[in-house]
Design a protein around this motif. Structure first.
Motif, mmCIF file in Angstrom:
data_model
loop_
_atom_site.group_PDB
_atom_site.id
_atom_site.type_symbol
_atom_site.label_atom_id
_atom_site.label_comp_id
_atom_site.label_asym_id
_atom_site.label_seq_id
_atom_site.Cartn_x
_atom_site.Cartn_y
_atom_site.Cartn_z
ATOM 1 N N ASP A 194 0.785 -1.228 0.000
ATOM 2 C CA ASP A 194 0.000 0.000 0.000
ATOM 3 C C ASP A 194 0.821 1.285 0.000
ATOM 4 O O ASP A 194 0.879 1.989 -0.996
ATOM 5 N N LYS A 226 -3.707 -1.121 -6.888
ATOM 6 C CA LYS A 226 -3.490 0.250 -6.426
ATOM 7 C C LYS A 226 -3.010 1.146 -7.559
ATOM 8 O O LYS A 226 -3.453 2.286 -7.690
ATOM 9 N N LEU A 253 -9.858 3.229 -1.658
ATOM 10 C CA LEU A 253 -8.772 2.576 -0.914
ATOM 11 C C LEU A 253 -8.903 2.820 0.585
ATOM 12 O O LEU A 253 -8.149 2.297 1.394
ATOM 13 N N LYS A 261 1.866 9.221 -1.925
ATOM 14 C CA LYS A 261 1.472 10.029 -0.763
ATOM 15 C C LYS A 261 2.662 10.121 0.184
ATOM 16 O O LYS A 261 3.272 9.098 0.520
ATOM 17 N N ARG A 269 -9.845 7.020 -5.848
ATOM 18 C CA ARG A 269 -8.804 6.681 -4.864
ATOM 19 C C ARG A 269 -9.399 6.513 -3.461
ATOM 20 O O ARG A 269 -8.878 5.758 -2.633
HETATM 21 N N1 GLY Z 1 -3.447 4.419 1.355
HETATM 22 C C1 GLY Z 1 -4.466 4.970 0.569
HETATM 23 C C2 GLY Z 1 -3.966 5.789 -0.579
HETATM 24 O O1 GLY Z 1 -2.812 5.741 -0.911
HETATM 25 O O2 GLY Z 1 -4.742 6.502 -1.166
#
Ligand code: GLY
Length: 356
Positions: free
Chosen positions: A130, A216, A234, A136, A231
């Protein structure tokens, strides 16, 4: 070994996954200017490998292990160490560690001289499936998780199961929290999980890590900056998981994701959104990993943290839940209804535990 390409508006990433990825790709950076960020746990286990791969003299910042390092203090220490090591704009920050290292090193890379190359080498199951993918970055500030952060894509992610060999069982459990989340979003991953005899088998994990990363990457490519609701999926299990994590904080993130998913599945079931065998199977996947779902006193107080979740629209609590296989749904709830459903779920659990 599989390469997954992630193309976004702000930049492209290649994610090398599978056994052998580290030895095949990490070397390539050693000849250029690299600055390594890691933590004390990872360094104590892998100092020889790190030194052999990147050179004895490669500058390195070793953070204390744990979430408290995800702070502005250590962010500035990394930046200062980069300056002292005379890092230039063409340098590459190599983040070797779990989510904390990846988040803070990613933020430092995005800020130093307005941005230098970033390579993520995630060493925990959770960071492989993740947090290392999708760009992020963040540090916590004034007790608010991830308050200061950026979106900044790594040029490369190297997700090698080699690092999982030294993880304690609890870390595997945490990663499984996020993996089951992917199962609730993706039919193919769900089938693999449902049919797996042993969710902790290393070969099974190596295979499913690649599936989760692929899922992802597809999501991030369609909604890099978390703006159009894609998104946000997630976040399944995270509304309640995060609220409880902020209040109780004794378990780790992945465990709270499992707990959050359990409670939110109860909401989905009450709404008739997730039902039948699919619902039962998801519940049983969660309890295969976390045998006993905690029931907390003071639930209402803890859940007020969900009110401040940045993903909530118009004062409602947004809960992302599994719908039918491979599809998620969003349920919007008034705070009182949200608390009452979670409390109800806790009471059902208490009764069941009382009988056992
Ligand atoms: N962990 C969720 C994201 O990267 O959006």
């Amino acid at each position: 070994m599989t390469d997954i390409e992630l193309k976004t508006q702000s930049g492209d990433s290649v994610i090398h996954c599978g056994e052998g990825a580290f030895s095949a790709y990490a070397h390539g950076h050693a000849s250029r200017g690299v600055f390594i960020v890691t933590d004390a746990n990872v360094f104590s286990l892998y100092s020889d490998l790190i030194r052999k791969t990147f050179g004895e003299k490669a500058p390195i910042k070793i953070l204390p292990a744990g979430e408290t390092s995800k702070s502005t203090r250590y962010l500035l220490e990394i930046i200062q160490a980069m300056l002292e090591a005379d890092m230039k704009r063409g340098c590459t920050v190599i983040a070797i560690g779990g989510g904390v290292v990846g988040d803070i090193a990613g933020l430092a890379a995005s800020l130093y001289m307005r941005g230098v190359n970033l390579v993520q080498i995630p060493t925990t199951l959770l960071s492989q499936v993740d947090s290392s993918v999708g760009g992020k970055t963040a540090v916590d500030f004034k007790n608010v998780k991830n308050l200061i952060g950026t979106f900044y894509q790594p040029v490369e992610v190297i997700a090698d199961p080699l690092f999982l060999e030294t993880l304690p069982p609890r870390e595997i459990r945490c990663g499984l929290g996020e993996i089951i989340k992917y199962g609730a979003l993706n039919g193919e991953i769900y089938s693999k999980l449902k049919n797996a005899e042993d969710l902790t088998n290393p070969h099974f994990l190596a295979d499913v890590i690649t599936d989760c990363i692929r899922h992802k990457a597809e999501v991030v490519a369609r909604d890099e900056h978390d703006l159009n609701g894609i998104r946000k999926t997630l976040n399944l299990g995270h509304t309640t998981g995060h609220a409880l994590e902020l209040y109780y904080g004794r378990k780790s993130h992945g465990e709270f994701v499992l707990i959050g998913m359990y409670y939110e599945l109860y909401i989905a079931h009450s709404y008739g959104v997730c039902k039948g065998n699919y619902y039962e199977n998801l519940i049983s996947l969660i309890t295969r990993v976390l045998k006993k779902i905690p029931v907390y006193e003071d639930m209402e107080k803890a859940l007020t943290n969900a009110v401040h979740d940045k993903k909530n629209p118009d004062g409602k609590i947004s809960v992302i839940v599994p719908g039918i296989e491979g599809k998620s749904a969003e349920i919007l709830l008034d705070f009182n209804e949200y608390v009452s459903l979670i409390t109800e779920c806790g009471n059902v659990l208490k009764e069941a535990y009382g009988k056992s």
